[in-house]
Scaffold this active site. Structure first.
Site, mmCIF file in Angstrom:
data_model
loop_
_atom_site.group_PDB
_atom_site.id
_atom_site.type_symbol
_atom_site.label_atom_id
_atom_site.label_comp_id
_atom_site.label_asym_id
_atom_site.label_seq_id
_atom_site.Cartn_x
_atom_site.Cartn_y
_atom_site.Cartn_z
ATOM 1 N N ASN A 1 -4.613 11.132 3.501
ATOM 2 C CA ASN A 1 -5.300 10.092 3.138
ATOM 3 C C ASN A 1 -5.720 9.230 4.199
ATOM 4 O OD1 ASN A 1 -2.957 8.633 3.001
ATOM 5 N ND2 ASN A 1 -3.105 8.337 0.940
ATOM 6 N N THR B 1 -5.113 5.413 -3.170
ATOM 7 C CA THR B 1 -4.347 6.592 -2.544
ATOM 8 C C THR B 1 -5.065 7.956 -2.569
ATOM 9 O OG1 THR B 1 -2.437 5.100 -3.151
ATOM 10 C CG2 THR B 1 -2.019 7.242 -2.419
ATOM 11 N N LYS C 1 -2.856 7.358 9.959
ATOM 12 C CA LYS C 1 -2.010 8.604 9.968
ATOM 13 C C LYS C 1 -2.581 9.718 10.723
ATOM 14 C CE LYS C 1 -0.370 7.852 4.999
ATOM 15 N NZ LYS C 1 -0.431 8.479 3.782
ATOM 16 N N HIS D 1 -1.926 4.156 5.378
ATOM 17 C CA HIS D 1 -0.906 3.628 4.661
ATOM 18 C C HIS D 1 -0.924 2.201 4.556
ATOM 19 C CE1 HIS D 1 3.310 2.750 2.921
ATOM 20 N NE2 HIS D 1 3.269 1.976 3.867
ATOM 21 N N ARG E 1 -4.687 -3.656 1.015
ATOM 22 C CA ARG E 1 -4.769 -2.153 0.364
ATOM 23 C C ARG E 1 -6.506 -2.211 -0.447
ATOM 24 N NH1 ARG E 1 -0.280 -0.052 -0.935
ATOM 25 N NH2 ARG E 1 -0.825 0.714 -3.229
#
Length: 143
Positions: A114, A93, A11, A117, A87
């Site tokens: 964060n 998250t 991000k 993704h 993940r």
């Protein structure tokens, strides 16, 4: 275990920290093959389309604003049990709940910012990959 593909975004806040290479190194050290990647700057329309499932939620407008605030790096990762393993590498998250050594513990600034993704299922991965990558832009790596 089955070889899967998953989708990843670095991000804007993590791109701004100049940690793309560090994140890619961690993907590869974890056994993932990077089979597709590109950097782009999302338009508002693209961000709204990608996150359409969240439209109407209180955080939606802030998420769109953040995701269009700077460039992102989208990638397709391949490996055994890729969705869950990716993940796990990302961490929770909410970075306040992320375990030490996860990407979000290391690179996140807040719940919204964060850093990363990752797809939450094989089905989501296929949809998210197709959103950003045209046929032929993902390259199988057999060597």
């Amino acid at each position: 275990m089955a070889i899967e593909r998953t989708f990843s975004i670095i991000k804007p806040n993590a791109v701004a920290k100049n940690v793309i290479g560090s994140i890619f190194s961690r993907f590869e050290a974890a056994g993932f093959k990077i089979v597709g990647t590109k950097m782009l700057h999302l338009t508002v329309e693209q961000a709204r389309g990608f996150y359409a499932e969240h439209e109407g939620r209180p955080f939606f407008d802030g998420l769109v604003e953040f995701m269009t605030s700077g460039p992102i790096v989208v990638s397709v990762l391949e490996g055994e049990n890729a969705v869950q393993r990716h993940r796990d590498l990302l961490g929770a998250t909410n970075p306040a709940n992320a375990l030490a050594g996860t990407l979000r513990a290391d690179y996140a600034d807040s719940f919204t910012e964060n850093g990363t993704h990752g797809s939450d299922s094989v089905e989501s991965a296929a949809r998210e990959i197709a959103f950003f990558f045209a046929e032929g832009e993902v390259c199988p790596r057999t060597r």
